[in-house]
Write a protein that holds these residues in place. Structure first.
Motif, PDB file in Angstrom:
ATOM      1  N   SER A 115      46.954  47.675  39.955  1.00  0.00           N
ATOM      2  CA  SER A 115      46.005  48.027  38.906  1.00  0.00           C
ATOM      3  C   SER A 115      44.680  47.279  39.104  1.00  0.00           C
ATOM      4  N   PRO A 116      43.636  47.695  38.376  1.00  0.00           N
ATOM      5  CA  PRO A 116      42.368  46.932  38.422  1.00  0.00           C
ATOM      6  C   PRO A 116      42.553  45.464  38.060  1.00  0.00           C
ATOM      7  N   ALA A 117      43.500  45.185  37.175  1.00  0.00           N
ATOM      8  CA  ALA A 117      43.757  43.779  36.829  1.00  0.00           C
ATOM      9  C   ALA A 117      44.270  43.012  38.036  1.00  0.00           C
ATOM     10  N   HIS A 118      45.111  43.641  38.848  1.00  0.00           N
ATOM     11  CA  HIS A 118      45.586  42.990  40.071  1.00  0.00           C
ATOM     12  C   HIS A 118      44.424  42.731  41.030  1.00  0.00           C
ATOM     13  N   LEU A 119      43.518  43.719  41.138  1.00  0.00           N
ATOM     14  CA  LEU A 119      42.365  43.551  42.033  1.00  0.00           C
ATOM     15  C   LEU A 119      41.510  42.369  41.588  1.00  0.00           C
ATOM     16  N   VAL A 120      41.287  42.265  40.304  1.00  0.00           N
ATOM     17  CA  VAL A 120      40.502  41.134  39.789  1.00  0.00           C
ATOM     18  C   VAL A 120      41.211  39.818  40.082  1.00  0.00           C
ATOM     19  N   ALA A 121      42.527  39.805  39.921  1.00  0.00           N
ATOM     20  CA  ALA A 121      43.287  38.563  40.125  1.00  0.00           C
ATOM     21  C   ALA A 121      43.203  38.089  41.573  1.00  0.00           C
ATOM     22  N   VAL A 122      43.387  39.028  42.531  1.00  0.00           N
ATOM     23  CA  VAL A 122      43.363  38.603  43.939  1.00  0.00           C
ATOM     24  C   VAL A 122      41.945  38.296  44.416  1.00  0.00           C
ATOM     25  N   SER A 123      40.930  38.683  43.626  1.00  0.00           N
ATOM     26  CA  SER A 123      39.541  38.438  44.032  1.00  0.00           C
ATOM     27  C   SER A 123      38.992  37.131  43.482  1.00  0.00           C
ATOM     28  N   VAL A 124      39.747  36.445  42.646  1.00  0.00           N
ATOM     29  CA  VAL A 124      39.242  35.226  42.004  1.00  0.00           C
ATOM     30  C   VAL A 124      38.930  34.147  43.044  1.00  0.00           C
ATOM     31  N   VAL A 125      39.864  33.897  43.953  1.00  0.00           N
ATOM     32  CA  VAL A 125      39.664  32.835  44.952  1.00  0.00           C
ATOM     33  C   VAL A 125      38.507  33.163  45.887  1.00  0.00           C
ATOM     34  N   PRO A 126      38.437  34.380  46.477  1.00  0.00           N
ATOM     35  CA  PRO A 126      37.270  34.684  47.331  1.00  0.00           C
ATOM     36  C   PRO A 126      35.944  34.608  46.574  1.00  0.00           C
ATOM     37  N   ALA A 127      35.922  35.083  45.325  1.00  0.00           N
ATOM     38  CA  ALA A 127      34.679  35.012  44.560  1.00  0.00           C
ATOM     39  C   ALA A 127      34.278  33.563  44.302  1.00  0.00           C
ATOM     40  N   THR A 128      35.255  32.710  44.018  1.00  0.00           N
ATOM     41  CA  THR A 128      34.971  31.287  43.801  1.00  0.00           C
ATOM     42  C   THR A 128      34.445  30.647  45.078  1.00  0.00           C
ATOM     43  N   ALA A 129      35.062  31.009  46.233  1.00  0.00           N
ATOM     44  CA  ALA A 129      34.594  30.455  47.510  1.00  0.00           C
ATOM     45  C   ALA A 129      33.165  30.890  47.802  1.00  0.00           C
ATOM     46  N   PHE A 130      32.807  32.124  47.453  1.00  0.00           N
ATOM     47  CA  PHE A 130      31.435  32.600  47.673  1.00  0.00           C
ATOM     48  C   PHE A 130      30.445  31.793  46.836  1.00  0.00           C
ATOM     49  N   LEU A 131      30.777  31.556  45.563  1.00  0.00           N
ATOM     50  CA  LEU A 131      29.892  30.780  44.709  1.00  0.00           C
ATOM     51  C   LEU A 131      29.771  29.331  45.199  1.00  0.00           C
ATOM     52  N   LEU A 132      30.879  28.772  45.651  1.00  0.00           N
ATOM     53  CA  LEU A 132      30.840  27.408  46.174  1.00  0.00           C
ATOM     54  C   LEU A 132      30.017  27.328  47.451  1.00  0.00           C
ATOM     55  N   THR A 133      30.059  28.397  48.272  1.00  0.00           N
ATOM     56  CA  THR A 133      29.258  28.411  49.495  1.00  0.00           C
ATOM     57  C   THR A 133      27.773  28.455  49.154  1.00  0.00           C
ATOM     58  N   ALA A 134      27.431  29.270  48.156  1.00  0.00           N
ATOM     59  CA  ALA A 134      26.013  29.367  47.769  1.00  0.00           C
ATOM     60  C   ALA A 134      25.474  28.057  47.210  1.00  0.00           C
ATOM     61  N   THR A 135      26.376  27.259  46.646  1.00  0.00           N
ATOM     62  CA  THR A 135      25.942  25.971  46.056  1.00  0.00           C
ATOM     63  C   THR A 135      26.452  24.780  46.857  1.00  0.00           C
ATOM     64  N   ALA A 136      26.764  24.996  48.151  1.00  0.00           N
ATOM     65  CA  ALA A 136      27.383  23.950  48.976  1.00  0.00           C
ATOM     66  C   ALA A 136      26.573  22.665  49.047  1.00  0.00           C
ATOM     67  N   PRO A 137      25.226  22.728  49.120  1.00  0.00           N
ATOM     68  CA  PRO A 137      24.485  21.454  49.187  1.00  0.00           C
ATOM     69  C   PRO A 137      24.634  20.577  47.949  1.00  0.00           C
ATOM     70  N   LEU A 138      25.159  21.121  46.856  1.00  0.00           N
ATOM     71  CA  LEU A 138      25.256  20.382  45.604  1.00  0.00           C
ATOM     72  C   LEU A 138      26.598  19.703  45.402  1.00  0.00           C
ATOM     73  N   HIS A 139      27.560  19.961  46.306  1.00  0.00           N
ATOM     74  CA  HIS A 139      28.895  19.378  46.107  1.00  0.00           C
ATOM     75  C   HIS A 139      29.591  19.246  47.456  1.00  0.00           C
TER      76      HIS A 139
END
Length: 552
Positions: free
Chosen positions: A97-121
């Motif tokens: 379901s779409p809920a499953h898609l959102v669930a499996v996308s949480v980690v990649p989305a978090t990694a993308f945000l962390l990459t964009a802010t990598a110089p800060l942490h």
């Protein structure tokens, strides 16, 4: 080493071009199962490889680190897209379901945000630096979330590969070449990724995975489009079976080799008193053991109390012919049982009353003194009516037996002997009729003997009753040996159109009428034994009725 380093951006751009081309073709075929997910998958590969090619020529550390945002956009999206593609292709999208898609996308989305802010942490890496002079490789010390992201990506890719492999293994139309190509394409990218993770790479600081993806994408392109992998997706078959199973009015239980229920349709869940999945099928059916293959009449506990069911059990076998479970189809026959009981009661009551009334008529006719000629004619009319009522009662019993035999298994019967017995019985009742019987013995057919005898008796009796003195009965075997034909011919005035329609009609119409039950017995009886009827005019006069029966 320098030549290899210079070639790396070119290979990355080539991989990006191949991936983008496949994405475009897949998007044009997006109505097919898995095609849209494949478009997203190959587009992710194109983003990853194209951004990697640009990053290889970027030596400024700050700019190079900023390029990692685009690299991780493709790197993080690709495992999710791979899993979605595999699920869609295999026909399991209704369970994702779409809920499953959102669930499996949480980690990649978090990694993308962390990459964009990598110089800060320091969550993804520390000591990020550019190495090399021909191409801009990078080295860093991995942070805690880096390993989480990499391990999670491997898990998604591994799960998607297992699902896709299961779908390909279950498709008998695909040859081993397709499976090898998919396995090789996935395996090359996986090995390249592991070599980068452990630092075993030909060019220091350069991830070879995007370049290897060009080879993987070529292999996938051949399988997907040249071999039409998308067009042969098992999704319609898998989903169609599931929809048909869920919409089936009969209860269906699927068991494993130990007789434990592993799946059940909606009808089974609604009718059975407990959730069937996980339970032994023997307990659900209130049987001592799991029923063997075949048909069984059982009283099964339901939410409305025990009810009679016809249970059909079929083995489920794997590709090697080994039984791995069974399917049990439960058909509620309580309505049929009630109808049969009511018909039996009705038949017994009618026949009992008919016999009583016939006896009364005959008794009064026998005691009448016949004082005048009109009295004699009235008595004779009463006796004829009594005989007809007695015959009707007897035929009603025959109809009951024919209908009851409809659900019984057929056996092997000598059609010559059956028709011979029928001719002898009818000849005793019609001594003025000449019978010319050429039926041959040892003509076995597949039929219920009682039903076949009812057909034979009524055909011969009808010919004797309506003929002008001669009845001919003959048998013959079809040229292919698959059928035996019995022909009954009389020399009477011919079969009326209304009687012919009754005998040969494809369906029973409400206003259809016959002067007696004899032709109904013939029609229903022939249908029960799986035969065919034909009625035509005899030469020069009379009626010719042919019965074609399946040879044993």
């Amino acid at each position: 080493m320098t030549a290899v380093a210079v070639a790396l951006p070119v290979l990355s751009l080539l991989a990006a071009a191949v991936s983008a081309g496949i994405a475009l073709v897949a998007y044009r075929r997006r109505t097919r199962p898995g095609a849209l997910a494949l478009a997203v998958l190959t587009l992710s590969s194109a983003v990853w490889t194209a951004s990697s090619a640009v990053a290889l020529g970027t030596f400024d550390p700050g700019t190079r680190q900023a390029m990692e945002t685009l690299v991780y956009l493709g790197r993080g999206t690709l495992p999710v897209a791979w899993l979605v593609f595999a699920v869609s292709y295999a026909g399991l999208s209704d369970r994702f379901s779409p809920a499953h898609l959102v669930a499996v996308s949480v980690v990649p989305a978090t990694a993308f945000l962390l990459t964009a802010t990598a110089p800060l942490h320091d969550l993804l890496w520390t000591d990020y630096r550019v190495v090399g002079s021909a191409v801009a490789g990078v080295r860093f010390d991995p942070g805690p979330l880096f390993y989480l992201h990499v391990g999670y990506s491997y898990a998604l890719i591994g799960l998607g590969t297992l699902v896709l492999g299961w779908a390909l293994a279950g498709d008998d139309r695909l040859r081993s070449m397709e499976g090898v190509a998919v396995a090789l394409g996935s395996g090359l990218a996986f090995v390249a990724s592991l070599s980068w993770l452990f630092g075993v790479v030909p060019v220091p600081g350069v991830d070879p995975t995007p370049m290897v993806l060009s080879v993987s994408c070529v292999l996938f392109a051949v399988v997907v489009f040249r071999r039409d992998l998308i067009g042969r997706s098992p999704a319609p078959r898998v989903l169609g079976r599931r929809v048909a199973l869920e919409g089936f009015s009969d209860a269906v239980l699927i068991t494993d080799a130990e007789g434990r229920v592993v799946d059940a349709n909606a009808s089974a869940r609604e009718r059975l008193p407990t959730e069937p999945v996980g339970e032994p099928v023997a307990g659900l059916l209130d049987a001592a053991t799991a029923p063997a293959a075949g048909r069984h009449d059982l009283r099964v506990p339901t939410v409305d109390g025990p009810k009679p069911f016809s249970v059909s059990v079929s083995p489920v076998r794997n590709r090697f012919g080994r039984s791995i479970g069974s399917t049990c189809v439960l058909r509620d026959v309580s309505g049929r049982e009630r109808r049969e009981q009511r018909l039996a009661v009705l038949s017994r009551v009618l026949r009992h009353n008919l016999r009583n009334d016939v006896n009364v008529i005959r008794g009064h006719a026998a005691t009448a003194d016949g004082a005048t000629a009109d009295d004699d004619r009235a008595i004779a009319a009463m006796e004829r009516s009594a005989d007809r009522l007695a015959g009707l009662s007897r035929k009603a019993g025959t109809v009951e037996r024919v209908v009851a035999a409809e659900s019984e298994p057929v056996g092997e019967v000598d059609v010559g002997a059956v028709f011979g017995d029928a001719v002898d019985r009818v000849a005793a009742s019609y001594p003025a009729v000449r019978f010319e019987s050429t039926v041959e013995a040892d003509r076995p057919v597949r039929a219920d003997r009682e039903v076949l005898y009812a057909v034979a008796e009524n055909l011969v009796e009808n010919a004797a009753k309506h003929g002008d003195g001669t009845v001919r009965v003959a048998t013959s075997v079809a040229a292919d040996g698959a059928h035996v034909e019995v022909v009954v011919v009389d020399d009477g005035p011919g079969l009326p159109d209304q009687e012919r329609e009754t005998l040969l009609a494809d369906t029973e119409r409400p206003l259809q009428h016959s002067s007696g039950l004899g032709l109904w017995v013939v029609r229903w009886g022939v249908g029960v034994v799986g035969g065919r009827l034909d009625a035509s005019s005899a030469d020069p006069t009379g009626t010719r009725i042919a019965v074609e029966l399946p040879a044993a």
